[in-house]
Design a protein around this motif. Structure first.
Motif, PDB file in Angstrom:
ATOM      1  N   PHE A   1       0.635  -1.162   0.326  1.00 11.80           N
ATOM      2  CA  PHE A   1       0.122   0.034   0.093  1.00 11.80           C
ATOM      3  C   PHE A   1       0.456   1.064   0.100  1.00 11.80           C
ATOM      4  CE2 PHE A   1      -2.746  -3.000   2.405  1.00 11.80           C
ATOM      5  CZ  PHE A   1      -3.044  -3.098   1.840  1.00 11.80           C
ATOM      6  N   GLU A   2       0.067   2.553  -0.092  1.00 12.04           N
ATOM      7  CA  GLU A   2       0.695   3.471  -0.374  1.00 12.04           C
ATOM      8  C   GLU A   2       1.319   4.209   1.344  1.00 12.04           C
ATOM      9  OE1 GLU A   2       0.631   8.468  -1.604  1.00 12.04           O
ATOM     10  OE2 GLU A   2      -0.377   6.865  -2.410  1.00 12.04           O
ATOM     11  N   GLY A   3       2.329   3.852   1.734  1.00 14.23           N
ATOM     12  CA  GLY A   3       2.927   4.864   3.240  1.00 14.23           C
ATOM     13  C   GLY A   3       3.137   3.381   3.862  1.00 14.23           C
ATOM     14  N   CYS A   4       3.082   2.362   3.128  1.00 11.43           N
ATOM     15  CA  CYS A   4       3.684   1.044   3.482  1.00 11.43           C
ATOM     16  C   CYS A   4       5.703   1.078   3.575  1.00 11.43           C
ATOM     17  CB  CYS A   4       3.965  -0.400   2.483  1.00 11.43           C
ATOM     18  SG  CYS A   4       1.824  -0.868   2.789  1.00 11.43           S
ATOM     19  N   GLU A   5       6.199   0.258   4.214  1.00 14.48           N
ATOM     20  CA  GLU A   5       7.624   0.318   3.979  1.00 14.48           C
ATOM     21  C   GLU A   5       8.528  -0.927   4.477  1.00 14.48           C
ATOM     22  OE1 GLU A   5       8.969   4.561   6.360  1.00 14.48           O
ATOM     23  OE2 GLU A   5       8.126   2.855   7.774  1.00 14.48           O
ATOM     24  N   PRO A   6       8.363  -1.948   2.544  1.00 18.24           N
ATOM     25  CA  PRO A   6       8.731  -2.791   2.707  1.00 18.24           C
ATOM     26  C   PRO A   6      10.124  -3.758   3.814  1.00 18.24           C
ATOM     27  CG  PRO A   6       8.128  -2.219   0.213  1.00 18.24           C
ATOM     28  CD  PRO A   6       7.737  -0.694   1.713  1.00 18.24           C
ATOM     29  N   GLU A   7      10.695  -2.502   3.114  1.00 16.63           N
ATOM     30  CA  GLU A   7      12.318  -3.248   3.662  1.00 16.63           C
ATOM     31  C   GLU A   7      12.295  -2.982   4.965  1.00 16.63           C
ATOM     32  OE1 GLU A   7      11.785   1.491   3.972  1.00 16.63           O
ATOM     33  OE2 GLU A   7      10.957   0.242   2.369  1.00 16.63           O
ATOM     34  N   LYS A   8      11.185  -2.444   6.394  1.00 12.65           N
ATOM     35  CA  LYS A   8      11.674  -2.673   7.278  1.00 12.65           C
ATOM     36  C   LYS A   8      10.449  -3.553   8.670  1.00 12.65           C
ATOM     37  CE  LYS A   8      12.701   3.135   7.712  1.00 12.65           C
ATOM     38  NZ  LYS A   8      11.934   3.517   8.384  1.00 12.65           N
ATOM     39  N   MET A   9      10.126  -4.449   7.370  1.00  7.71           N
ATOM     40  CA  MET A   9       9.232  -5.581   7.646  1.00  7.71           C
ATOM     41  C   MET A   9       9.609  -6.682   8.644  1.00  7.71           C
ATOM     42  SD  MET A   9       5.642  -5.815   8.490  1.00  7.71           S
ATOM     43  CE  MET A   9       4.360  -6.232   7.762  1.00  7.71           C
ATOM     44  N   ALA A  10      10.823  -6.728   8.156  1.00  5.87           N
ATOM     45  CA  ALA A  10      11.029  -8.413   8.529  1.00  5.87           C
ATOM     46  C   ALA A  10      12.386  -7.736  10.226  1.00  5.87           C
ATOM     47  CB  ALA A  10      12.942  -8.946   7.454  1.00  5.87           C
ATOM     48  N   GLY A  11      12.667  -6.745   9.577  1.00  3.62           N
ATOM     49  CA  GLY A  11      13.155  -6.340  11.318  1.00  3.62           C
ATOM     50  C   GLY A  11      12.127  -5.624  12.311  1.00  3.62           C
ATOM     51  N   SER A  12      11.177  -5.244  12.136  1.00  2.31           N
ATOM     52  CA  SER A  12       9.829  -4.933  12.779  1.00  2.31           C
ATOM     53  C   SER A  12       9.932  -5.885  13.124  1.00  2.31           C
ATOM     54  CB  SER A  12       8.945  -4.250  12.542  1.00  2.31           C
ATOM     55  OG  SER A  12       9.910  -3.121  12.036  1.00  2.31           O
ATOM     56  N   ILE A  13       9.219  -7.112  12.541  1.00  2.00           N
ATOM     57  CA  ILE A  13       8.939  -8.826  12.959  1.00  2.00           C
ATOM     58  C   ILE A  13      10.199  -9.268  13.826  1.00  2.00           C
ATOM     59  CG2 ILE A  13       8.259 -10.985  11.913  1.00  2.00           C
ATOM     60  CD1 ILE A  13       6.987  -9.403  10.064  1.00  2.00           C
ATOM     61  N   GLU A  14      11.677  -8.975  13.180  1.00  2.00           N
ATOM     62  CA  GLU A  14      12.705  -9.760  14.428  1.00  2.00           C
ATOM     63  C   GLU A  14      12.368  -9.249  15.799  1.00  2.00           C
ATOM     64  OE1 GLU A  14      17.233 -10.278  14.065  1.00  2.00           O
ATOM     65  OE2 GLU A  14      16.565  -9.081  12.789  1.00  2.00           O
ATOM     66  N   LYS A  15      12.006  -7.798  16.126  1.00  2.00           N
ATOM     67  CA  LYS A  15      12.176  -7.352  17.414  1.00  2.00           C
ATOM     68  C   LYS A  15      10.581  -8.069  18.077  1.00  2.00           C
ATOM     69  CE  LYS A  15      11.922  -2.807  16.694  1.00  2.00           C
ATOM     70  NZ  LYS A  15      11.495  -1.035  16.944  1.00  2.00           N
ATOM     71  N   LEU A  16       9.909  -8.223  17.459  1.00  2.00           N
ATOM     72  CA  LEU A  16       9.272  -9.295  17.833  1.00  2.00           C
ATOM     73  C   LEU A  16       9.632 -10.669  18.356  1.00  2.00           C
ATOM     74  CD1 LEU A  16       5.777  -7.914  15.867  1.00  2.00           C
ATOM     75  CD2 LEU A  16       6.891  -6.615  18.494  1.00  2.00           C
ATOM     76  N   THR A  17      10.175 -11.161  17.768  1.00  2.00           N
ATOM     77  CA  THR A  17      10.572 -12.535  18.245  1.00  2.00           C
ATOM     78  C   THR A  17      11.712 -12.276  19.519  1.00  2.00           C
ATOM     79  OG1 THR A  17      13.033 -12.490  16.585  1.00  2.00           O
ATOM     80  CG2 THR A  17      10.935 -13.372  15.566  1.00  2.00           C
ATOM     81  N   LYS A  18      12.215 -11.404  19.715  1.00  2.00           N
ATOM     82  CA  LYS A  18      12.671 -11.170  21.038  1.00  2.00           C
ATOM     83  C   LYS A  18      12.216 -11.244  22.071  1.00  2.00           C
ATOM     84  CE  LYS A  18      16.680 -10.440  18.607  1.00  2.00           C
ATOM     85  NZ  LYS A  18      17.130 -10.995  17.922  1.00  2.00           N
ATOM     86  N   LEU A  19      10.688 -11.324  22.000  1.00  2.00           N
ATOM     87  CA  LEU A  19       9.678 -11.266  22.994  1.00  2.00           C
ATOM     88  C   LEU A  19       9.498 -12.804  23.872  1.00  2.00           C
ATOM     89  CD1 LEU A  19       6.881  -8.380  22.793  1.00  2.00           C
ATOM     90  CD2 LEU A  19       9.803  -8.064  23.444  1.00  2.00           C
ATOM     91  N   ASP A  20       8.579 -12.255  25.373  1.00  2.00           N
ATOM     92  CA  ASP A  20       8.327 -13.641  25.420  1.00  2.00           C
ATOM     93  C   ASP A  20       6.588 -13.573  25.138  1.00  2.00           C
ATOM     94  OD1 ASP A  20       7.457 -16.273  26.555  1.00  2.00           O
ATOM     95  OD2 ASP A  20       8.368 -15.744  28.788  1.00  2.00           O
ATOM     96  N   VAL A  21       6.137 -13.880  23.839  1.00  2.00           N
ATOM     97  CA  VAL A  21       4.751 -14.320  24.042  1.00  2.00           C
ATOM     98  C   VAL A  21       4.315 -15.536  24.385  1.00  2.00           C
ATOM     99  CG1 VAL A  21       3.095 -13.111  22.105  1.00  2.00           C
ATOM    100  CG2 VAL A  21       5.125 -12.248  22.296  1.00  2.00           C
ATOM    101  N   LYS A  22       2.719 -14.894  24.687  1.00  2.00           N
ATOM    102  CA  LYS A  22       1.569 -16.045  24.906  1.00  2.00           C
ATOM    103  C   LYS A  22       0.394 -16.037  24.129  1.00  2.00           C
ATOM    104  CE  LYS A  22      -0.761 -19.123  27.805  1.00  2.00           C
ATOM    105  NZ  LYS A  22      -1.192 -19.706  29.344  1.00  2.00           N
ATOM    106  N   ASN A  23      -0.123 -15.176  24.172  1.00  2.00           N
ATOM    107  CA  ASN A  23      -1.311 -14.727  24.221  1.00  2.00           C
ATOM    108  C   ASN A  23      -1.657 -13.737  22.519  1.00  2.00           C
ATOM    109  OD1 ASN A  23      -2.762 -15.566  26.204  1.00  2.00           O
ATOM    110  ND2 ASN A  23      -1.339 -14.278  27.386  1.00  2.00           N
ATOM    111  N   LEU A  24      -1.359 -14.350  21.326  1.00  2.00           N
ATOM    112  CA  LEU A  24      -1.693 -13.463  20.399  1.00  2.00           C
ATOM    113  C   LEU A  24      -2.578 -12.634  20.184  1.00  2.00           C
ATOM    114  CD1 LEU A  24       0.388 -12.314  18.016  1.00  2.00           C
ATOM    115  CD2 LEU A  24       0.666 -14.499  16.637  1.00  2.00           C
ATOM    116  N   TYR A  25      -2.713 -11.167  20.388  1.00  2.00           N
ATOM    117  CA  TYR A  25      -4.009 -10.696  19.498  1.00  2.00           C
ATOM    118  C   TYR A  25      -3.959  -9.850  18.254  1.00  2.00           C
ATOM    119  CZ  TYR A  25      -5.444 -11.313  24.319  1.00  2.00           C
ATOM    120  OH  TYR A  25      -5.638 -11.964  25.838  1.00  2.00           O
TER     121      TYR A  25
END
Length: 214
Positions: free
Chosen positions: A161-185
């Protein structure tokens, strides 16, 4: 932390009422959302609406809900411009004009949002699906409100979409992999309490495979 899941139509985003005072995303169908909210609270008891990003299907009902409840509306500062733009909000894809909501609070990475009972949501800036996409993490229950960054089963948000930043998506998701997550909303679909860590890692691996990284 108490969470009520609301999804008024198949086209609306998932909506979450947290501790009976904070709403995460609003969908598009204000009358239906308010009707659902009033099953749990008096609308005047709503104190804060947090938008995970500026897209129409997550934010269109925010103006009406804020007006009727008196709640503050918060969004990441990088999506403040996009929320009222027909293209950055992707409203044109729905044949509509941009949401008329005027956020009263802006967030940045690391902000902690009180939600009552001594609990808070930590703001995690996850650009990719939009410039100001955020996820919200609650440490005690190990819960992540992931917006359209990641979905259960290895899914992740579109970046065309306009305004997306595809080059940043992998880094953003990688950041989430560092969290301890049980419940995903997530921002679409029903919440899950089945090993959020594994599901986020699957999203990361799927994206990297599509990018030729694995």
């Amino acid at each position: 932390m108490e969470v009520q899941y609301i999804c008024p139509t198949a086209y609306d985003s998932s909506i979450y009422l947290v501790n009976r005072k904070v709403l995460i995303d609003t969908g598009m169908s204000s009358e239906l959302v308010i009707k659902e909210l009033e099953r749990y609270i008096k609308i005047a008891d709503l104190e804060l609406i947090i938008l995970t990003h500026c897209h129409y299907d997550h934010a269109a009902a925010a103006a009406t809900i804020a007006e009727k409840s008196g709640a503050e509306v918060g969004i990441h500062k990088a999506d403040l411009e996009g929320i009222n733009d027909d293209y950055l909000s992707v409203s044109v894809l729905f044949g509509e004009r941009a949401p008329t909501v005027k956020p009263t609070v802006t967030y940045e990475e690391g902000d902690k949002i009180p939600i009552g009972n001594g609990e808070y949501l930590e703001v995690i800036h996850t650009p990719g699906h939009s410039r100001g996409s955020i996820c919200l993490y609650e440490t005690v229950s190990k819960s992540l409100f992931s917006g359209d960054t990641v979905f259960p089963g290895g899914g992740f948000g579109r970046t065309d979409f306009e305004g997306c930043e595809p080059e940043k998506m992998a880094g953003s998701i990688e950041k989430l992999t560092k969290l301890d997550v049980k419940n995903l909303y997530s921002g679409h679909g029903e919440p899950t309490n089945r090993d959020g860590n594994k599901q986020i890692m699957t999203s990361y691996r799927m994206l990297k495979m599509m990018q030729g990284g694995f």
